[in-house]
Design a protein around this motif. Structure first.
Motif, PDB file in Angstrom:
ATOM      1  N   PHE A 121      35.033  36.757  41.560  1.00  0.00           N
ATOM      2  CA  PHE A 121      33.654  37.222  41.731  1.00  0.00           C
ATOM      3  C   PHE A 121      33.275  38.187  40.616  1.00  0.00           C
ATOM      4  CE2 PHE A 121      34.997  35.949  45.917  1.00  0.00           C
ATOM      5  CZ  PHE A 121      33.856  35.466  46.548  1.00  0.00           C
ATOM      6  N   LYS A 122      32.005  38.136  40.221  1.00  0.00           N
ATOM      7  CA  LYS A 122      31.383  39.169  39.394  1.00  0.00           C
ATOM      8  C   LYS A 122      30.036  39.492  40.027  1.00  0.00           C
ATOM      9  CE  LYS A 122      33.171  36.967  35.186  1.00  0.00           C
ATOM     10  NZ  LYS A 122      32.756  36.304  33.914  1.00  0.00           N
ATOM     11  N   GLN A 123      29.607  40.739  39.912  1.00  0.00           N
ATOM     12  CA  GLN A 123      28.340  41.130  40.533  1.00  0.00           C
ATOM     13  C   GLN A 123      27.642  42.187  39.705  1.00  0.00           C
ATOM     14  OE1 GLN A 123      27.959  43.724  44.199  1.00  0.00           O
ATOM     15  NE2 GLN A 123      27.430  41.755  45.137  1.00  0.00           N
ATOM     16  N   ALA A 140      39.102  38.644  45.048  1.00  0.00           N
ATOM     17  CA  ALA A 140      38.155  39.430  44.252  1.00  0.00           C
ATOM     18  C   ALA A 140      38.063  38.986  42.791  1.00  0.00           C
ATOM     19  CB  ALA A 140      38.510  40.912  44.339  1.00  0.00           C
ATOM     20  N   THR A 175      25.362  37.580  41.899  1.00  0.00           N
ATOM     21  CA  THR A 175      26.810  37.398  41.958  1.00  0.00           C
ATOM     22  C   THR A 175      27.171  36.022  41.429  1.00  0.00           C
ATOM     23  OG1 THR A 175      26.980  38.833  43.902  1.00  0.00           O
ATOM     24  CG2 THR A 175      28.809  37.327  43.506  1.00  0.00           C
ATOM     25  N   ASN A 227      43.807  37.400  47.832  1.00  0.00           N
ATOM     26  CA  ASN A 227      43.356  38.167  46.670  1.00  0.00           C
ATOM     27  C   ASN A 227      42.249  37.374  45.968  1.00  0.00           C
ATOM     28  OD1 ASN A 227      43.123  40.033  44.604  1.00  0.00           O
ATOM     29  ND2 ASN A 227      44.830  39.152  43.428  1.00  0.00           N
ATOM     30  N   ASN A 250      36.052  40.548  54.137  1.00  0.00           N
ATOM     31  CA  ASN A 250      36.600  41.903  54.047  1.00  0.00           C
ATOM     32  C   ASN A 250      37.754  41.992  53.064  1.00  0.00           C
ATOM     33  OD1 ASN A 250      34.788  43.030  55.931  1.00  0.00           O
ATOM     34  ND2 ASN A 250      36.004  42.209  57.622  1.00  0.00           N
ATOM     35  N   ASN A 251      38.164  40.839  52.512  1.00  0.00           N
ATOM     36  CA  ASN A 251      39.092  40.864  51.386  1.00  0.00           C
ATOM     37  C   ASN A 251      38.382  41.257  50.096  1.00  0.00           C
ATOM     38  OD1 ASN A 251      41.561  40.059  52.713  1.00  0.00           O
ATOM     39  ND2 ASN A 251      40.646  38.034  52.939  1.00  0.00           N
ATOM     40  N   LEU A 252      37.072  41.387  50.175  1.00  0.00           N
ATOM     41  CA  LEU A 252      36.271  41.942  49.086  1.00  0.00           C
ATOM     42  C   LEU A 252      35.906  43.368  49.477  1.00  0.00           C
ATOM     43  CD1 LEU A 252      33.971  38.820  48.604  1.00  0.00           C
ATOM     44  CD2 LEU A 252      35.968  39.446  47.219  1.00  0.00           C
ATOM     45  N   SER A 253      35.224  44.070  48.617  1.00  0.00           N
ATOM     46  CA  SER A 253      34.914  45.466  48.912  1.00  0.00           C
ATOM     47  C   SER A 253      33.434  45.747  48.748  1.00  0.00           C
ATOM     48  CB  SER A 253      35.710  46.398  47.986  1.00  0.00           C
ATOM     49  OG  SER A 253      35.372  46.150  46.624  1.00  0.00           O
ATOM     50  N   LEU A 304      29.823  43.887  47.434  1.00  0.00           N
ATOM     51  CA  LEU A 304      30.150  42.474  47.321  1.00  0.00           C
ATOM     52  C   LEU A 304      30.421  41.876  48.696  1.00  0.00           C
ATOM     53  CD1 LEU A 304      30.579  40.091  45.440  1.00  0.00           C
ATOM     54  CD2 LEU A 304      32.932  40.868  45.085  1.00  0.00           C
ATOM     55  N   ALA A 305      31.193  42.559  49.513  1.00  0.00           N
ATOM     56  CA  ALA A 305      31.479  42.071  50.861  1.00  0.00           C
ATOM     57  C   ALA A 305      30.211  42.010  51.697  1.00  0.00           C
ATOM     58  CB  ALA A 305      32.505  42.974  51.539  1.00  0.00           C
TER      59      ALA A 305
END
Length: 538
Positions: A166-168, A163, A144, A161, A98-101, A104-105
């Motif tokens: 990651f790349k998606q 995020a 991803t 932090n 959940n530190n991602l959005s 992605l999460a």
């Protein structure tokens, strides 16, 4: 584990005996438990590693999926934590997805993602789970990339932090679960798998849609800069031999010293809800079904590791537990079409002449374990780029070749068919796998050959071909014909019982087809395959 959506076929029987054979793998295998306090159980996850630390993403915290749609793959049992494990220090760290959005999460807590670590980058495609965005269970259509070292360091230091690592991107090409990823040269391969959307049920009621890819998808990736992208995409389709998911993909060095992969077993056959027995070899030139060989002792995704003896030109693969249609009981090979959990540890060897042989090793998993687990190789041992161990370059007489992490733990062989899935759990166990040099062991050798040979004539052919074969007992026989694009153009799907002795079957070729190369596949006894190319002429 990789969801296997089993349609039960009720059958149980004894099919034969193993013979003691001398294998050339000069190592004994032992499993040494490693305890990390409070480590949660997990299965069907993706992993990468960096400087002795393991990165664990996705997977599930419950056992095998339930039979009831409303209880199958509950969101509450998703693995919603990204973990870092240091097996040497016996400790772990974690942070929430959940530190991602957003998307992605969602993908990072899915099960059965296809993944491949290339240097410091972990690539992840697909995966299955609940999507709040879609308000349904879906196969995620995402690719991803993860910067492994940066993410590990952030989690260990307590930096949430994450995020930036990651790349998606989104494309239906990547909407695959239960397949496998590999790399040959500069091309990445997405092999097999299926797209499954909706809620599982065992009666095929309309709570889901499912489509096998029937493909090997091939592409290049560009992870430079801020934008992830792919190019040079192509795919080969085969609805007979590539209709596979939940298999083990084995990196291989073939007898001609070329590199590639082997699809080991997997499910489900086009004509039966049973595992495949024969492998498929993949090289940069294409793929080859090895229908003359049957692998009996490992059929679903489990921990495995591959080792190459360059002096003898022999390729060895070890399989650890999991799920299999066959297993040994009291020195007898047992066939169970409910496809149970097993304790088997087995060896598959490809010899310099291309011959494949399978052996039952004199060691077992410490329980019905291994399904949905992964083998995490020891990075301090010499390996080829495809993560095959260089046996001839290992000087120790006894060494830890790697570790088995997690998987499903079951108290019974067939909890799914008995509607006892709630008795299974995600395993928190870690086992160090030790190899010790020894004289080649005497082990139960499987007879992987079968005698279902077929003569197809004429070739080339215009309107009809004749299949001639001999049977020593009556069996069910089916055939499928695919065109050059992989489309099924003719089939006899209803089971035909053919008598013992000499048989002749006339098969009509579709008149509307233009001249091309067709593939004829015959299936005997729902297990043994024969396939051959036929040239269709005007």
């Amino acid at each position: 584990m990789r969801p296997y959506f089993l349609m039960i076929t009720w059958f149980f029987g004894l099919i034969g005996y193993g013979v003691q054979g001398q294998n050339t793998f000069g190592y004994s295998v032992s499993l040494e438990p490693v305890v990390i306090p409070n480590l949660p159980g997990i299965h069907s996850y993706a992993f990468a590693q960096h400087e002795g630390k393991w990165l664990i993403i996705g997977g599930r915290r419950d056992g095998i999926h339930a039979r009831q749609p409303n209880a199958s793959f509950p969101q509450a049992a998703n693995n919603t934590e990204i973990m870092v494990i240091d097996v040497n220090e016996r400790r772990f760290w974690r942070t929430s997805v959940n530190n991602l959005s957003g998307r992605l999460a969602e993908q990072m807590q899915s099960t059965n993602m296809n993944f491949y670590q290339d240097g410091d980058t972990l690539y992840l495609t697909g995966g299955y789970g609940f999507s709040a965005t879609a308000n349904d269970h879906i196969t995620f259509p995402h690719l991803t990339s993860v910067r492994v070292s940066g993410l590990i360091n952030a989690i260990v230091s307590g930096n949430n932090n994450i995020a930036p690592f990651f790349k998606q991107i989104t494309d239906d090409v990547f909407a695959v679960t239960g397949g496998q990823m590999g790399k040959i040269g500069r091309f990445y391969y997405l092999v097999g798998g299926h797209r499954f959307d909706g809620r599982y049920n065992p009666m095929n009621n309309p709570t889901f849609t499912q489509a096998y890819t029937n493909q090997i998808r091939k592409f290049t990736l560009n992870n430079s800069g801020t934008q992830l992208s792919y190019a040079n995409y192509s795919a080969v389709t085969d609805p007979i031999h590539l209709r596979r998911r939940d298999f083990n993909l084995l990196p291989q060095i073939f007898p001609d010293r070329s590199v590639g992969y082997t699809i080991s077993a997997g499910v489900f056959q086009i004509n039966a809800d049973l595992p495949f027995l024969y492998p498929v070899d993949i090289t940069e030139r294409g793929y080859t079904p090895v229908t003359s060989f049957s692998q009996y002792l490992s059929h679903y995704h489990s921990a495995k590791t591959c080792l190459y003896d360059s002096t003898a030109n022999e390729m060895h693969t070890l399989f650890f537990g999991g799920i299999s249609q066959y297993f040994y009981r009291d020195n007898t090979l047992v066939q169970d079409n409910l496809v149970p959990f097993v304790r088997t540890v087995s060896l598959l060897t490809r010899y310099a002449d291309g011959t494949l042989k399978e052996f039952l090793l004199p060691v077992e998993m410490p329980g019905l374990k291994g399904a949905g687990s992964e083998f995490i190789p020891n990075p301090n041992l010499p390996q080829y780029p495809s993560k095959i161990f260089k046996l001839n370059n290992i000087n120790q007489n006894s060494f830890i070749v790697g570790h088995i992490l997690g998987g499903i733990n079951s108290p019974s062989a067939n909890p799914f068919s008995a509607n006892q899935t709630n008795t299974t759990t995600a395993d928190a166990s870690i086992y160090a796998v030790r190899l010790t040099k020894t004289a080649p062991l005497s082990a139960a050798e499987m007879d992987g050959k079968h005698n279902y040979g077929v003569k197809l004539s004429p070739n080339p052919a215009t309107t009809e071909i004749r299949a001639e074969f001999y049977l020593n007992r009556p069996v069910h026989v089916q055939y499928f014909i695919t065109d050059s694009s992989g489309r099924i153009v003719a089939a006899e799907k209803n089971l035909t019982v053919v008598v013992a002795g000499d048989n002749r079957l006339n098969i009509s070729l579709p008149a509307h087809l233009p001249p091309q190369v067709l593939t004829v596949t015959m299936i005997f006894d729902k297990r043994y395959y024969f396939t051959q190319k036929i040239v269709k002429t005007p």
